[in-house]
Design an enzyme around this catalytic site. Structure first.
Site, PDB file in Angstrom:
ATOM      1  N   ASN A  96       0.833  -1.197   0.000  1.00 13.35           N
ATOM      2  CA  ASN A  96       0.000   0.000   0.000  1.00 13.35           C
ATOM      3  C   ASN A  96       0.873   1.254   0.000  1.00 13.35           C
ATOM      4  OD1 ASN A  96      -2.415   1.380  -0.035  1.00 13.35           O
ATOM      5  ND2 ASN A  96      -2.699   1.332   2.178  1.00 13.35           N
ATOM      6  N   THR A  97       0.296   2.360  -0.409  1.00  9.57           N
ATOM      7  CA  THR A  97       1.007   3.636  -0.400  1.00  9.57           C
ATOM      8  C   THR A  97       1.580   3.916   0.985  1.00  9.57           C
ATOM      9  OG1 THR A  97      -0.572   4.450  -2.047  1.00  9.57           O
ATOM     10  CG2 THR A  97       0.798   6.086  -0.918  1.00  9.57           C
ATOM     11  N   GLU A  98       2.875   4.247   1.018  1.00 10.30           N
ATOM     12  CA  GLU A  98       3.590   4.521   2.275  1.00 10.30           C
ATOM     13  C   GLU A  98       3.491   3.361   3.260  1.00 10.30           C
ATOM     14  OE1 GLU A  98       5.551   6.988   2.274  1.00 10.30           O
ATOM     15  OE2 GLU A  98       4.750   7.723   0.367  1.00 10.30           O
ATOM     16  N   MET A  99       3.207   2.170   2.745  1.00  6.13           N
ATOM     17  CA  MET A  99       3.114   0.945   3.551  1.00  6.13           C
ATOM     18  C   MET A  99       2.042   1.022   4.640  1.00  6.13           C
ATOM     19  SD  MET A  99       6.978  -0.509   3.904  1.00  6.13           S
ATOM     20  CE  MET A  99       7.837  -1.143   2.467  1.00  6.13           C
ATOM     21  N   ILE A 100       1.009   1.811   4.412  1.00  4.20           N
ATOM     22  CA  ILE A 100      -0.098   1.911   5.368  1.00  4.20           C
ATOM     23  C   ILE A 100      -0.772   0.546   5.493  1.00  4.20           C
ATOM     24  CG2 ILE A 100      -2.383   2.923   5.741  1.00  4.20           C
ATOM     25  CD1 ILE A 100      -1.345   5.446   4.355  1.00  4.20           C
TER      26      ILE A 100
END
Length: 221
Positions: free
Chosen positions: A149-153
């Site tokens: 996920n975006t920014e590892m969220i």
């Protein structure tokens, strides 16, 4: 991470370039409806492609071939990056495709727009992920089985969505305040859907490689 008694380091590279916007003045309102700085976008991408993407991909391809299947890496290419490569540096896409053809390089799925859609709408999130999967299939020739996920969220709920979409694994941050005494060097699973394997980034090791590896004054150099 340990596999069959052997220590394994999973090398993962996230590649992204934003679309840059041009200077937009008050008097442009109502007259100019094109917001992108094409010159800056092209010049920066060409420079990064020639100095980083192409030589790095060549090095990785050489290592894969030299080690006969023992050297493996993973990439996550944002949809925005793929769009820019299509416009300004298609030869970089060709180099990624060659890596995919080795069978030793994995490409992860993510949101097409490198967005925070997962925080707002499941429908929009899944739409963007599906769009990104189609991009990777079309331009890299790879069918993603893992997700970042975006920014590892990450949350357990998000992980269950990802599992429902058919992904087998998810990569996220090995956040110390979440892990507590646990180590990021082990394989975990989603609590809602244990079929989804959760791999954690070891941020200390990542920072050692990214920021301190060439620093001769580093006490572990």
């Amino acid at each position: 991470m340990s596999t069959a008694g052997k220590k394994v380091i999973c090398l993962f590279f996230q590649v992204h370039q934003p679309f840059r916007l041009k200077r937009y003045r008050f008097f442009d309102l109502g007259h100019d409806h094109y917001y992108y700085d094409d010159y800056t976008n092209e010049s920066i991408l060409r420079k990064v492609a020639e100095r980083c993407y192409l030589p790095a991909n060549k090095l990785i391809l050489d290592l894969v071939n030299k080690n006969k299947g023992k050297f493996k890496v993973a990439f996550s290419l944002s949809g925005i990056l793929i769009d820019q490569l299509r416009l300004y540096a298609p030869e970089v896409l060709d180099s990624f495709r060659k890596l995919a053809e080795t069978g030793n390089v994995e490409f992860l799925a993510e949101t097409q727009a490198h967005s925070l859609a997962s925080l707002k709408s499941r429908n929009e999130f899944e739409k963007q992920v599906n769009n990104h999967v189609q991009l990777v299939r079309e331009f890299i020739g790879y069918d993603p089985q893992s997700f970042r996920n975006t920014e590892m969220i990450y949350s357990d709920q998000l992980g269950s969505w990802v599992a429902d979409m058919g992904f087998k694994a998810l990569l996220t941050e090995g956040a110390k305040h979440i892990l507590g005494w646990k180590s990021p060097n082990f394989l975990y699973c989603n609590t809602i859907n244990p079929r989804l394997k959760v791999l954690l980034r070891n941020f200390v090791l990542s920072d050692d490689i990214a920021f301190r590896f060439s620093n001769r004054s580093w006490n572990e150099w």
